[in-house]
Design a protein around this motif. Structure first.
Motif, PDB file in Angstrom:
ATOM      1  N   GLY A  21       0.780  -1.223   0.000  1.00  9.83           N
ATOM      2  CA  GLY A  21       0.000   0.000   0.000  1.00  9.83           C
ATOM      3  C   GLY A  21       0.814   1.276   0.000  1.00  9.83           C
ATOM      4  O   GLY A  21       0.257   2.369   0.129  1.00  9.83           O
ATOM      5  N   ALA A  22       2.130   1.215  -0.080  1.00 11.39           N
ATOM      6  CA  ALA A  22       2.964   2.419  -0.093  1.00 11.39           C
ATOM      7  C   ALA A  22       3.227   2.855  -1.519  1.00 11.39           C
ATOM      8  O   ALA A  22       3.093   2.094  -2.452  1.00 11.39           O
ATOM      9  N   GLN A  23       3.640   4.097  -1.679  1.00  8.54           N
ATOM     10  CA  GLN A  23       3.939   4.628  -3.001  1.00  8.54           C
ATOM     11  C   GLN A  23       5.460   4.679  -3.183  1.00  8.54           C
ATOM     12  O   GLN A  23       6.207   4.801  -2.205  1.00  8.54           O
ATOM     13  N   PRO A  24       6.015   4.681  -4.391  1.00  5.81           N
ATOM     14  CA  PRO A  24       5.238   4.558  -5.628  1.00  5.81           C
ATOM     15  C   PRO A  24       5.011   3.079  -6.002  1.00  5.81           C
ATOM     16  O   PRO A  24       5.952   2.315  -6.068  1.00  5.81           O
ATOM     17  N   PHE A  25       3.776   2.716  -6.262  1.00  9.39           N
ATOM     18  CA  PHE A  25       3.432   1.333  -6.570  1.00  9.39           C
ATOM     19  C   PHE A  25       4.014   0.891  -7.919  1.00  9.39           C
ATOM     20  O   PHE A  25       4.550  -0.204  -8.056  1.00  9.39           O
ATOM     21  N   ASP A  26       3.931   1.749  -8.973  1.00  6.10           N
ATOM     22  CA  ASP A  26       4.401   1.363 -10.302  1.00  6.10           C
ATOM     23  C   ASP A  26       5.886   1.037 -10.303  1.00  6.10           C
ATOM     24  O   ASP A  26       6.355   0.210 -11.086  1.00  6.10           O
ATOM     25  N   ALA A  27       6.659   1.679  -9.423  1.00  8.22           N
ATOM     26  CA  ALA A  27       8.084   1.368  -9.345  1.00  8.22           C
ATOM     27  C   ALA A  27       8.293  -0.051  -8.835  1.00  8.22           C
ATOM     28  O   ALA A  27       9.194  -0.767  -9.293  1.00  8.22           O
ATOM     29  N   ARG A  28       7.446  -0.484  -7.886  1.00  8.92           N
ATOM     30  CA  ARG A  28       7.564  -1.858  -7.391  1.00  8.92           C
ATOM     31  C   ARG A  28       7.133  -2.864  -8.459  1.00  8.92           C
ATOM     32  O   ARG A  28       7.682  -3.954  -8.560  1.00  8.92           O
ATOM     33  N   VAL A  29       6.148  -2.477  -9.264  1.00  6.30           N
ATOM     34  CA  VAL A  29       5.743  -3.327 -10.390  1.00  6.30           C
ATOM     35  C   VAL A  29       6.907  -3.497 -11.363  1.00  6.30           C
ATOM     36  O   VAL A  29       7.242  -4.605 -11.793  1.00  6.30           O
ATOM     37  N   ALA A  30       7.542  -2.380 -11.722  1.00  7.74           N
ATOM     38  CA  ALA A  30       8.662  -2.421 -12.669  1.00  7.74           C
ATOM     39  C   ALA A  30       9.799  -3.274 -12.126  1.00  7.74           C
ATOM     40  O   ALA A  30      10.421  -4.053 -12.865  1.00  7.74           O
ATOM     41  N   ALA A  31      10.072  -3.144 -10.823  1.00  6.74           N
ATOM     42  CA  ALA A  31      11.154  -3.931 -10.224  1.00  6.74           C
ATOM     43  C   ALA A  31      10.825  -5.423 -10.255  1.00  6.74           C
ATOM     44  O   ALA A  31      11.695  -6.259 -10.542  1.00  6.74           O
ATOM     45  N   ALA A  49      -0.389  13.584 -24.374  1.00  5.73           N
ATOM     46  CA  ALA A  49      -0.037  14.452 -25.493  1.00  5.73           C
ATOM     47  C   ALA A  49       0.185  15.899 -25.015  1.00  5.73           C
ATOM     48  O   ALA A  49      -0.573  16.407 -24.187  1.00  5.73           O
ATOM     49  N   PRO A  50       1.230  16.577 -25.557  1.00  4.70           N
ATOM     50  CA  PRO A  50       2.118  16.076 -26.611  1.00  4.70           C
ATOM     51  C   PRO A  50       3.331  15.326 -26.067  1.00  4.70           C
ATOM     52  O   PRO A  50       4.234  14.990 -26.821  1.00  4.70           O
ATOM     53  N   GLN A  51       3.392  15.101 -24.754  1.00  4.33           N
ATOM     54  CA  GLN A  51       4.537  14.447 -24.146  1.00  4.33           C
ATOM     55  C   GLN A  51       4.144  13.047 -23.647  1.00  4.33           C
ATOM     56  O   GLN A  51       2.971  12.683 -23.647  1.00  4.33           O
ATOM     57  N   TRP A  52       5.137  12.306 -23.183  1.00  5.85           N
ATOM     58  CA  TRP A  52       4.917  11.040 -22.506  1.00  5.85           C
ATOM     59  C   TRP A  52       5.265  11.221 -21.037  1.00  5.85           C
ATOM     60  O   TRP A  52       6.213  11.928 -20.687  1.00  5.85           O
ATOM     61  N   ARG A  53       4.518  10.591 -20.177  1.00 10.40           N
ATOM     62  CA  ARG A  53       4.791  10.647 -18.750  1.00 10.40           C
ATOM     63  C   ARG A  53       5.449   9.348 -18.316  1.00 10.40           C
ATOM     64  O   ARG A  53       4.898   8.257 -18.516  1.00 10.40           O
ATOM     65  N   ASN A  54       6.640   9.484 -17.718  1.00  7.92           N
ATOM     66  CA  ASN A  54       7.358   8.302 -17.236  1.00  7.92           C
ATOM     67  C   ASN A  54       6.851   7.963 -15.838  1.00  7.92           C
ATOM     68  O   ASN A  54       7.133   8.664 -14.870  1.00  7.92           O
ATOM     69  N   LEU A  55       6.034   6.890 -15.732  1.00  6.04           N
ATOM     70  CA  LEU A  55       5.439   6.524 -14.453  1.00  6.04           C
ATOM     71  C   LEU A  55       6.442   5.845 -13.527  1.00  6.04           C
ATOM     72  O   LEU A  55       6.368   5.987 -12.310  1.00  6.04           O
ATOM     73  N   ALA A  56       7.340   5.053 -14.114  1.00  7.60           N
ATOM     74  CA  ALA A  56       8.325   4.335 -13.295  1.00  7.60           C
ATOM     75  C   ALA A  56       9.453   3.858 -14.188  1.00  7.60           C
ATOM     76  O   ALA A  56       9.249   3.588 -15.376  1.00  7.60           O
ATOM     77  N   GLY A  57      10.624   3.730 -13.572  1.00 11.41           N
ATOM     78  CA  GLY A  57      11.772   3.202 -14.300  1.00 11.41           C
ATOM     79  C   GLY A  57      12.716   2.516 -13.349  1.00 11.41           C
ATOM     80  O   GLY A  57      13.093   3.081 -12.325  1.00 11.41           O
ATOM     81  N   VAL A  58      13.082   1.265 -13.654  1.00 10.15           N
ATOM     82  CA  VAL A  58      14.001   0.511 -12.800  1.00 10.15           C
ATOM     83  C   VAL A  58      15.067  -0.134 -13.677  1.00 10.15           C
ATOM     84  O   VAL A  58      14.746  -1.030 -14.482  1.00 10.15           O
TER      85      VAL A  58
END
Length: 633
Positions: A21-31, A49-58
């Motif tokens: 339940g802690a954030q950021p959740f998407d980072a744990r998904v990526a890991a 648009a017109p950009q992309w949003r980087n939700l997570a990166g591992v």
């Protein structure tokens, strides 16, 4: 299909990540995805648009996505570009949030290639579960169970059994009386539902426009009914089964790529009597995971059907033609030993059909769906034969630039024909004995023992017992190979089988040429039955090929077969000699020489061309000029 250990571990890790339940959740998904795939990097991007949003990166990934990400969004499917694999994910959120373009999961240089549809389904379920924790308590436990169930479903290749398991799970999770999965047969305009209690064969077939389930399939929108809107329910099914539907919930069943597979239906909610918004959201999530398993099971069933069809076709083409007593006895022997894992030694002159015996043994055995491979031990240089059979490791010899599996590994589960076994080297004989006794192979230049399950059929025209006495063939290997011995009679001893085979080959080659099959005159038949056939069936087949292409008359006369009176014979030096007028004799000499080299090379035209000093294309051109069947393309 979801049968790999990394996918099972990923499911557990994603459930744990949701529970934290802690954030950021998407980072744990990526890991978790990076660990499961053993990837160098994993990122999640959202189109904004017109950009992309980087939700997570591992580890940390740039905000500007790699090229694979926008391509996956445009293609609406998994793509691979420049070392990145990208796949669309359904964005988490509730009905109130409206339509949103899918997020994109991108994986860089994965060492563990997991099925992307299965991986994406797990990630989608976990992200939906995380979103759900902010809205309704208790849904996380159900979603965790769904993920666990989806792993079990992924192991199924039987669609009917899979649907029944899904329905059983749905009735328990959603506390209802019955559940049915309908699959859409578009071409027939029908929906086929299983399980369907009270219906013949536990199956229900309805028009794809009938009732609630028909509307859901046609519109792609979920529907609920209760006692208040009973007119929506198709009562024809109730009448047939004697069952009454009081409440109903139905959602579309869509494959990961968007293809509509059918619909998932729940009937008669227990206790409360009506299905809720929560039930609807839960069944949509349930159907998303179920669709992945259904699509995989159908794909496997299609592949199995295609494979079985090809095997049936190949098996039907392999026939031991002939009515001679020796051939009838041979067919019975093959039937008796085909399904026994006994080594078989096939003896006979060149051209008598030893390879057809191996094919018959293979296709009448339980190994028929596995490979059937053949190696001519006399056509491969002694220095390369062991590598061909047992494989080699990189650097094992000068030209070993990479590791390569041998024929035993490639034929695992199937049958391997070792033709001209009497010409195998002493080293090869020792390794072959080990394979037969221990069921293991060791590649040339390697030390690792590799288990193989191969049925060996050996063939030779030599007297192996004599070669054992001469010390040229191992006695222990000889006895290991000849557990069952099949001896093929020469064609000259098969009586009227010569005519039966000649007519078979004549019909076969006439069809290839596109001409009506000619008949054999009485004098032609007499010539065929009185000829000695030193080349056996192969010689007869080549003769019928020549006749089919070089004669146009509806009746084949004895004069059309005159070539068998003139050769081939051997001159004093052993060279191939043919008599007759110069032009015809030269052409016939070339045909026979080419056929001989192709046979020596086991049908490898490129190898035959090299032995004749020609390029492959030049050999094909020469064969066409001589009226020979090239089977090119």
């Amino acid at each position: 299909m979801m049968t790999t250990q990394p996918l099972a571990k990923l499911a557990v890790d994603l459930i744990a990540a949701v529970g934290e339940g802690a954030q950021p959740f998407d980072a744990r998904v990526a890991a978790a995805v990076r660990d499961a795939c053993e990837a160098s990097a994993v990122g999640l991007w959202r189109p904004a648009a017109p950009q992309w949003r980087n939700l997570a990166g591992v580890p940390t990934t740039p905000s500007e996505p790699p090229e694979a990400v926008p391509e996956a969004l445009d293609a609406e499917r998994t793509v691979e570009v420049a070392g990145w694999i990208a796949t669309p994910l359904a964005a988490p959120g509730g009905p109130s949030e409206g339509y949103r373009q899918p997020d994109i999961l991108a994986i860089r240089q994965p060492r563990q290639r997991l099925p992307m549809a299965d991986l994406a389904a797990l990630v989608e379920a976990a992200r939906t579960a995380a979103w759900a924790t902010h809205h309704e308590a208790g849904r996380i436990e159900r979603l965790a169970e769904l993920v666990s169930l989806s792993l079990e479903w992924g192991e199924s290749s039987d669609t009917a059994a899979l649907l029944e398991r899904m329905a059983e799970a749905a009735t328990r999770l959603f506390d209802c009386d019955r559940a049915t999965v309908f699959l859409w047969n578009r071409s027939a305009g029908q929906l086929v539902g299983r399980p369907a209690l009270g219906m013949p064969g536990n199956q229900l077939t309805v028009p794809d426009s009938a009732g609630v389930v028909g509307r859901v399939v046609q519109t792609g929108k979920a529907l609920r009914t209760s006692m208040r809107d009973a007119e929506m329910v198709d009562r024809a099914t109730d009448k047939s089964s004697g069952y009454r539907t009081d409440s109903l919930l139905c959602v579309p069943l869509d494959a990961p790529g968007g293809e509509r597979l059918g619909a998932f239906e729940l009937i008669n909610k227990n206790r409360t009597g009506e299905f809720t918004d929560d039930d609807e959201r839960g069944l949509i999530e349930f159907a998303r995971l179920a669709a992945v398993a259904v699509a995989n099971a159908q794909q496997v069933e299609d592949l199995v059907w295609q494979r079985d069809s090809l095997v049936e076709q190949a098996a039907s083409d392999v026939r031991m033609l002939g009515e001679a007593p020796a051939i009838a006895a041979l067919r019975k022997t093959i039937q008796r030993v085909a399904d026994a894992d006994l080594a078989v030694l096939v003896l006979g002159e060149n051209g008598t059909g030893k390879e057809v015996v191996a094919q018959s043994l293979h296709f009448q055995s339980r190994r028929r769906n596995a490979p059937l491979l053949a190696v001519n031990c006399a056509a491969i240089a002694e220095s390369l034969l062991e590598s061909e059979l047992f494989g080699h490791e990189k650097g094992a010899f000068t030209d070993a630039r990479e590791s390569r599996a041998g024929k035993f590994e490639l034929a695992d589960g199937g049958t391997l024909l070792l033709d001209e076994i009497g010409d195998m080297s002493p080293g090869g004989q020792a390794k072959l004995l080990r394979v037969l006794e221990d069921k293991t192979v060791v590649r040339v230049g390697g030390a690792e023992e590799r288990k193989v399950d191969v049925r060996v059929v050996a063939a030779t025209n030599r007297d192996l017992a004599e070669r054992v006495r001469e010390g040229k063939f191992r006695e222990d290997l000889f006895y290991r190979l000849c557990v069952v011995t099949i001896e093929l009679p020469p064609l000259r001893d098969r009586g009227d089988d010569v005519i039966l085979l000649a007519e078979h080959f004549l019909k076969q080659y006439s069809q290839k040429r596109g001409r009506k099959t000619p008949k054999l005159s009485a004098t032609a038949k007499r010539k065929l039955t009185t000829h000695n056939w030193p080349g056996n069936i192969r010689e007869l087949r080549n003769l019928m090929e020549r006749v089919a292409y070089l004669t146009d008359e509806p009746m084949i006369e004895a004069d059309d077969l005159a070539i068998i009176d003139r050769g081939p014979t051997r001159g004093a030096g052993g060279e191939l000699a043919i008599e007759g007028e110069l032009t015809e004799a030269t052409g016939e000499f070339q045909r026979r020489l080419i056929n001989r080299e192709i046979e020596r090379a086991r049908g490898n035209v490129a190898a035959a061309a090299r032995s004749l000093g020609l390029h492959r294309s030049n050999l094909y051109r020469k064969m066409k000029q001589l009226g020979m069947d090239t089977d090119e393309g």
